[in-house]
Design a protein around this motif. Sequence first.
Motif, mmCIF file in Angstrom:
data_model
loop_
_atom_site.group_PDB
_atom_site.id
_atom_site.type_symbol
_atom_site.label_atom_id
_atom_site.label_comp_id
_atom_site.label_asym_id
_atom_site.label_seq_id
_atom_site.Cartn_x
_atom_site.Cartn_y
_atom_site.Cartn_z
ATOM 1 N N ASP A 72 0.824 -1.212 0.000
ATOM 2 C CA ASP A 72 0.000 0.000 0.000
ATOM 3 C C ASP A 72 0.861 1.266 0.000
ATOM 4 O O ASP A 72 0.361 2.351 0.266
ATOM 5 C CB ASP A 72 -0.928 -0.005 1.226
ATOM 6 C CG ASP A 72 -0.138 -0.003 2.543
ATOM 7 O OD1 ASP A 72 1.088 -0.189 2.505
ATOM 8 O OD2 ASP A 72 -0.765 0.173 3.601
ATOM 9 N N GLU A 108 -7.174 3.706 3.291
ATOM 10 C CA GLU A 108 -7.573 2.428 3.860
ATOM 11 C C GLU A 108 -8.696 1.783 3.043
ATOM 12 O O GLU A 108 -8.722 0.561 2.837
ATOM 13 C CB GLU A 108 -8.014 2.626 5.318
ATOM 14 C CG GLU A 108 -8.303 1.320 6.061
ATOM 15 C CD GLU A 108 -7.049 0.461 6.184
ATOM 16 O OE1 GLU A 108 -7.201 -0.776 6.252
ATOM 17 O OE2 GLU A 108 -5.924 1.015 6.207
ATOM 18 N N GLU A 109 -9.615 2.624 2.557
ATOM 19 C CA GLU A 109 -10.740 2.095 1.768
ATOM 20 C C GLU A 109 -10.233 1.441 0.483
ATOM 21 O O GLU A 109 -10.647 0.333 0.121
ATOM 22 C CB GLU A 109 -11.717 3.232 1.443
ATOM 23 C CG GLU A 109 -12.903 2.772 0.594
ATOM 24 C CD GLU A 109 -13.794 3.930 0.194
ATOM 25 O OE1 GLU A 109 -14.803 3.683 -0.475
ATOM 26 O OE2 GLU A 109 -13.463 5.088 0.552
ATOM 27 N N LYS A 146 -7.214 0.344 -0.073
ATOM 28 C CA LYS A 146 -6.412 -0.818 0.303
ATOM 29 C C LYS A 146 -7.297 -2.043 0.497
ATOM 30 O O LYS A 146 -6.977 -3.145 0.016
ATOM 31 C CB LYS A 146 -5.639 -0.516 1.582
ATOM 32 C CG LYS A 146 -4.844 -1.727 2.089
ATOM 33 C CD LYS A 146 -4.195 -1.426 3.435
ATOM 34 C CE LYS A 146 -3.508 -2.679 3.985
ATOM 35 N NZ LYS A 146 -2.958 -2.459 5.329
ATOM 36 N N GLN A 147 -8.424 -1.875 1.175
ATOM 37 C CA GLN A 147 -9.309 -3.007 1.419
ATOM 38 C C GLN A 147 -9.881 -3.561 0.112
ATOM 39 O O GLN A 147 -9.971 -4.773 -0.081
ATOM 40 C CB GLN A 147 -10.444 -2.600 2.363
ATOM 41 C CG GLN A 147 -9.981 -2.329 3.791
ATOM 42 C CD GLN A 147 -11.125 -1.860 4.678
ATOM 43 O OE1 GLN A 147 -12.257 -1.713 4.213
ATOM 44 N NE2 GLN A 147 -10.828 -1.619 5.964
ATOM 45 N N ILE A 148 -10.249 -2.666 -0.792
ATOM 46 C CA ILE A 148 -10.862 -3.103 -2.054
ATOM 47 C C ILE A 148 -9.835 -3.770 -2.958
ATOM 48 O O ILE A 148 -10.071 -4.869 -3.498
ATOM 49 C CB ILE A 148 -11.517 -1.908 -2.778
ATOM 50 C CG1 ILE A 148 -12.684 -1.371 -1.948
ATOM 51 C CG2 ILE A 148 -12.005 -2.313 -4.168
ATOM 52 C CD1 ILE A 148 -13.289 -0.090 -2.497
ATOM 53 N N ASP A 179 -6.742 -6.176 -0.354
ATOM 54 C CA ASP A 179 -7.312 -7.264 0.441
ATOM 55 C C ASP A 179 -8.255 -8.139 -0.380
ATOM 56 O O ASP A 179 -8.214 -9.362 -0.277
ATOM 57 C CB ASP A 179 -8.044 -6.696 1.655
ATOM 58 C CG ASP A 179 -7.085 -5.932 2.577
ATOM 59 O OD1 ASP A 179 -7.570 -5.167 3.432
ATOM 60 O OD2 ASP A 179 -5.853 -6.116 2.445
ATOM 61 N N ARG A 180 -9.109 -7.475 -1.211
ATOM 62 C CA ARG A 180 -10.077 -8.267 -1.980
ATOM 63 C C ARG A 180 -9.584 -8.604 -3.380
ATOM 64 O O ARG A 180 -10.167 -9.439 -4.058
ATOM 65 C CB ARG A 180 -11.402 -7.510 -2.093
ATOM 66 C CG ARG A 180 -12.011 -7.140 -0.752
ATOM 67 C CD ARG A 180 -13.278 -6.331 -0.960
ATOM 68 N NE ARG A 180 -13.697 -5.619 0.235
ATOM 69 C CZ ARG A 180 -14.612 -4.660 0.242
ATOM 70 N NH1 ARG A 180 -15.198 -4.300 -0.898
ATOM 71 N NH2 ARG A 180 -14.950 -4.054 1.376
ATOM 72 N N TYR A 228 -10.703 -0.753 -8.734
ATOM 73 C CA TYR A 228 -11.520 0.359 -8.270
ATOM 74 C C TYR A 228 -11.418 1.504 -9.259
ATOM 75 O O TYR A 228 -10.321 1.913 -9.645
ATOM 76 C CB TYR A 228 -11.056 0.838 -6.900
ATOM 77 C CG TYR A 228 -11.788 2.093 -6.437
ATOM 78 C CD1 TYR A 228 -13.051 2.013 -5.849
ATOM 79 C CD2 TYR A 228 -11.231 3.344 -6.649
ATOM 80 C CE1 TYR A 228 -13.721 3.162 -5.456
ATOM 81 C CE2 TYR A 228 -11.897 4.504 -6.256
ATOM 82 C CZ TYR A 228 -13.153 4.411 -5.669
ATOM 83 O OH TYR A 228 -13.806 5.534 -5.304
#
Length: 581
Positions: A116, A137-138, A140-142, A145-146, A150
């Motif tokens: 990240d 953070e948003e 990073k999660q999309i 992590d997933r 985006y």
Amino acid sequence: MEEGLLFSAKPKSSFYNLKSIRWRITILILIVIIVQVANMLWITKQSQNNANQAALEKVRGDMQMGEALLNIIFPGPWQIKDGLLYKGTYLMNDNHVIVDFIGSVTGDTCTIFQGDTRIATNVIRDGKRAVGTKVSEEIKQIVLDRGQEYFGEAEVVGVKYQTGYKPIKDASGQNIGIWYVGASSQYVNEIYTHFMWNIISTIIINLLMILLIILFITKFIVKPIRRLAAAANLLALGDLDTEIKVQRDDEIGYLAKSFERMRVERKKAERELRAAHQQLLDIIEFLPDATFVIDQDKKVIAWNRAIEEMTGVPEENIIGKSNYASVLPFYNNHEVDIVDMLFLVTKCDGSDSLNQKERTISKEFFIPANNQQDPGTYLLVTAGPLLNNDRKLVGAIISIRNITSERLAEKKLRYLATHDALTGVPNRLLFEEAIGRAVAKAKRGQISAILFIDLDNFKEVNDTLGHEAGDNLLVSVSGILRSNLREGDLLARLGGDEFVVLLDGASAEEAVIVAEKLRSLVKEKELCLVHYQYCCNISLSIGVAVIDGTLPVHKLLSLADMALYKAKEGGKNRVVFLQAE
């Protein structure tokens, strides 16, 4: 008097008379203005949405182009090595050249993340690159992590952009970083401003048109449009020389200028296309390799000097010809060649002589010579596809390289590596290959035999006359042995005065007979070294073993060597056969 007053009186008019034409026109104009204003407000909102959407579409396209540039410039998979991010063998950390280059091409901000964290970026904050800063953070999660892409508005180091984020995966599919492209608000504002100017211009023109007299419509609109339609028809027919002249500053004038710009740009593009085509032909013409180009109908469209010299076929005799015309100089008949393999690459037989990389294929051909003195010609033919903008095959470029010298050099090196430099017979390397094949054949039922041969008292010759005399003696003995063996038998020198014979298809009895024959011939032959004025008789000790498939190579060689040892131990000048227990 009353009648006079009646006829001379002016009709009463009221400023607020809504039935008057003035007010009707005014109300009509007010209604039109209100509608236009409402329409302008709605279009403004839509323009803002369209500008954002256009920016996102640009981001999608630029992201794909950026990925393509990354794959071209830095081929290979993404990977983390020693805590750093690599593309193939290229380090991406602080590699700002590539992001600056992609940014200059697209006009976007570009960033490569390791995890990240930004490691290469053209995002500038406070006069410095934003290296080391992290993604939100948003995001990073999309993305990380997933593992999802985006696209949308996001804050990039404190500034909002229309952005695209895509996970960077290594060869195992693990998310190890992020590829980011973002269109700045300036781009969105430019699109929005462009929309607004078009809207304002349209409203002004519409209002003016309402106020103009209908009679002027024919003069100022219909006739110019007819002239533009005529010009468009000329463009459609391929006339790029007739200039479009409509001196107007309104939409029709803008359209006319667009038509004229289209004509000029198309003419320029065709001129550049012809120049590029000619440049390509010039490049092909002076390539050192014999090269020709065919179209999708397999007609020859380019034939360079090198292939003229190779085939003796001049360019003017083959350009425009098809029906395997390009094959005739090599095969002298019509047959399927490497060009067909390129057009039908999915149906290739995958033979060992055919190398295929993506859709470029190559094959080596040998053309025999007309006389025995000429070794023939080895050709390496490479065929690459010509694709149009839709990635459809529209032709091929074929290059032919004469690799005869390389192949002959390889054969010479192979000969030197597998033959004894002194005697010219095969050496241990070639013998080991041959005996390996013989053992494999014996396991299938075809036996053979080997003879281990050693010259008796050879050391005395070396000690008395010197090693050069000994070498001459070895050459003489090898000549006797070689001339008294069958064509399919193999004579090899293992080193020193040791020779070995592989008798293909021979039984034990036949091997012993051959061994006795060789021993007798050498013993009875007086060998003279003229330079040393010395003649002598040399005897041989020979050990015989049968290759029947029951023993591996190393044990078989040990058995033959043991037989040779017993022949030496038994008094030399004899043949000893040993059978495997």
